[in-house]
Scaffold this motif. Structure first.
Motif, PDB file in Angstrom:
ATOM      1  N   ILE A 162     -34.601  19.465 -20.997  1.00 46.51           N
ATOM      2  CA  ILE A 162     -34.421  20.570 -20.051  1.00 46.51           C
ATOM      3  C   ILE A 162     -34.532  20.059 -18.620  1.00 46.51           C
ATOM      4  N   VAL A 163     -35.502  19.192 -18.361  1.00 46.05           N
ATOM      5  CA  VAL A 163     -35.673  18.644 -17.018  1.00 46.05           C
ATOM      6  C   VAL A 163     -34.430  17.843 -16.626  1.00 46.05           C
ATOM      7  N   GLN A 179     -27.868  19.783 -12.946  1.00 54.39           N
ATOM      8  CA  GLN A 179     -27.446  21.013 -12.283  1.00 54.39           C
ATOM      9  C   GLN A 179     -27.606  20.864 -10.770  1.00 54.39           C
ATOM     10  N   MET A 180     -28.713  20.283 -10.326  1.00 57.44           N
ATOM     11  CA  MET A 180     -28.942  20.105  -8.897  1.00 57.44           C
ATOM     12  C   MET A 180     -27.933  19.126  -8.304  1.00 57.44           C
ATOM     13  N   GLU A 181     -27.553  18.101  -9.067  1.00 60.42           N
ATOM     14  CA  GLU A 181     -26.529  17.168  -8.590  1.00 60.42           C
ATOM     15  C   GLU A 181     -25.198  17.896  -8.404  1.00 60.42           C
ATOM     16  N   ASP A 182     -24.889  18.828  -9.315  1.00 57.99           N
ATOM     17  CA  ASP A 182     -23.669  19.625  -9.186  1.00 57.99           C
ATOM     18  C   ASP A 182     -23.713  20.488  -7.925  1.00 57.99           C
ATOM     19  N   VAL A 183     -24.888  21.061  -7.639  1.00 60.91           N
ATOM     20  CA  VAL A 183     -25.041  21.892  -6.439  1.00 60.91           C
ATOM     21  C   VAL A 183     -24.866  21.037  -5.183  1.00 60.91           C
ATOM     22  N   LYS A 184     -25.438  19.824  -5.179  1.00 63.62           N
ATOM     23  CA  LYS A 184     -25.277  18.930  -4.027  1.00 63.62           C
ATOM     24  C   LYS A 184     -23.807  18.580  -3.806  1.00 63.62           C
ATOM     25  N   ALA A 185     -23.102  18.308  -4.903  1.00 67.71           N
ATOM     26  CA  ALA A 185     -21.681  17.975  -4.796  1.00 67.71           C
ATOM     27  C   ALA A 185     -20.887  19.168  -4.261  1.00 67.71           C
ATOM     28  N   ALA A 186     -21.208  20.366  -4.749  1.00 69.24           N
ATOM     29  CA  ALA A 186     -20.511  21.567  -4.280  1.00 69.24           C
ATOM     30  C   ALA A 186     -20.788  21.804  -2.800  1.00 69.24           C
ATOM     31  N   PHE A 187     -22.028  21.579  -2.377  1.00 66.45           N
ATOM     32  CA  PHE A 187     -22.377  21.769  -0.966  1.00 66.45           C
ATOM     33  C   PHE A 187     -21.530  20.867  -0.079  1.00 66.45           C
ATOM     34  N   LYS A 188     -21.338  19.634  -0.520  1.00 65.50           N
ATOM     35  CA  LYS A 188     -20.531  18.692   0.264  1.00 65.50           C
ATOM     36  C   LYS A 188     -19.085  19.153   0.383  1.00 65.50           C
TER      37      LYS A 188
END
Length: 128
Positions: A47-48, A54-63
């Motif tokens: 799960i961790v 998931q956080m890596e996906d959010v960082k990529a989307a932010f960019k």
């Protein structure tokens, strides 16, 4: 076993009910039974790891949205990105959407605001 989701939420994770059930099944224990430390760690690490992905996906989307790489998303950057993705909206709809994301009302969406929008908080979680 049934409290595994609560324990993981306290640790900052947000497992779904399906993930909780899957972990109990992987640990091969009853829903109302006990899970030993090794089983908890083994299934909890999955799960961790998923949360990190998931956080890596959010960082990529932010960019993608932060065109000028200044660490925040302006109204213009968000509007342009959404139009490029084929999202249609009225000016009023866009204003409401931007205001909901821009929680500190500084006219920009920073990474913390963006990630809060992309990964909703766990209900009842009092700390991060």
């Amino acid at each position: 076993s049934k409290d595994i989701g609560l324990v993981l939420r306290i640790l900052g994770q947000n497992p779904t009910e399906d993930q909780n059930v899957e972990m109990v099944m992987k640990a091969n224990c009853e829903w109302d039974g006990q899970m030993n430390k090794k089983d908890f760690i083994d299934v909890g690490l999955e799960i961790v790891a998923a949360g990190c992905d998931q956080m890596e996906d959010v960082k990529a989307a932010f960019k993608v949205f932060d065109h000028n790489n200044d660490g925040s998303i302006s109204r213009e950057e968000l509007r342009e990105a959404m139009l490029n993705f084929g999202t249609r909206f009225t000016d009023e709809e866009f204003a409401v959407m931007f205001a909901e994301a821009d929680t500190n009302a500084d006219g920009r969406i920073d990474f913390q605001e963006f990630s809060a929008m992309m990964i909703p908080p766990v209900p009842g979680q009092a700390f991060m």
